[in-house]
Design an enzyme around this catalytic site. Structure first.
Site, PDB file in Angstrom:
ATOM      1  N   ASP A   6      20.549  44.272  36.933  1.00 46.84           N
ATOM      2  CA  ASP A   6      19.693  45.217  37.674  1.00 46.84           C
ATOM      3  C   ASP A   6      18.216  44.852  37.484  1.00 46.84           C
ATOM      4  OD1 ASP A   6      18.969  47.439  39.146  1.00 46.84           O
ATOM      5  OD2 ASP A   6      19.527  48.916  37.615  1.00 46.84           O
TER       6      ASP A   6
ATOM      7  N   ILE B  88      22.633  35.430  39.695  1.00 49.16           N
ATOM      8  CA  ILE B  88      22.954  35.931  41.040  1.00 49.16           C
ATOM      9  C   ILE B  88      21.704  36.049  41.926  1.00 49.16           C
ATOM     10  CG2 ILE B  88      22.767  38.429  40.629  1.00 49.16           C
ATOM     11  CD1 ILE B  88      25.509  38.653  42.158  1.00 49.16           C
TER      12      ILE B  88
END
Ligand code: AR6
Length: 171
Positions: free
Chosen positions: A33, A10
């Site tokens: 994250d 992503i």
């Protein structure tokens, strides 16, 4: 179509906003994250710190927005999915909230294109198929009532999630 499916990382997607599967501290972690903070650089963490000072983190199901630093996206929307506890802790609703609050925050900030990872399906242990159904349902429901978003991309990192989304989106 407004909903797209991709297999990949992503942090490399060129959209207005990417969503981070964060934790309540907003101060980073592993999984997606960690990848977002590594690739985006200090600017993201600096802004997260300011948010923490202001409001003390981010509760499960809620979302906050920061710069995307060095990433191709303009913003990172950090949301916190639920930890899976067997379904007895309101996990389904909290996951729905993570998607819909992210979408609302995106729309409020003029975002036209947004990419989501498979929130809660890594370290947080949410069953993948159940999470995918919730994600798709939340996005479709939001798009029905919102005319500002142009494209929502589901970015799967593993083949299993990708196959699940492919099947559910084509059903
Ligand atoms: N691009 C897209 N998806 C990714 C990437 C990537 N670069 N890396 C991993 N994924 P997880 P959670 C997928 O564990 O379950 C963190 O430590 C991964 O395959 O990142 O919501 C936070 O700080 C999985 O499908 O997030 C929290 O403490 C999905 O992203 C906690 O993990 C989510 O996996 C949040 O757990």
């Amino acid at each position: 179509m407004m909903i797209k499916l991709l297999l990949g990382d992503i942090t490399r997607i060129e959209v207005d906003a990417i969503v981070n599967a964060a934790n309540s501290s907003l101060l980073g972690g592993g999984g997606v994250d960690g990848a977002i903070h590594r690739a985006g650089g200090r600017a993201i963490l600096d802004e997260c710190r300011r948010i923490v000072e202001r409001q003390g983190g981010c509760r499960t199901g809620e979302a906050v927005i920061t710069t995307a630093g060095k990433l191709p996206a303009r913003y990172v929307i950090h949301t916190v999915g639920p930890v899976w506890h067997g379904g007895i802790n309101n996990e389904d609703q909290l996951l729905t909230n993570a998607y819909s609050n992210s979408l609302q925050l995106a729309a409020d900030n003029g975002v036209k294109t947004i990419a989501f990872p498979n929130i809660s399906t890594g370290v947080y242990g949410f069953p993948k198929e159940r999470a995918a159904k919730i994600a798709i349902e939340a996005v479709r429901k939001f798009l029905k009532n919102d005319k500002s978003l142009r494209e929502v991309v589901f970015v799967c990192f593993d083949r299993e999630n990708h196959e699940i989304y492919e099947r559910l989106l084509n059903a």
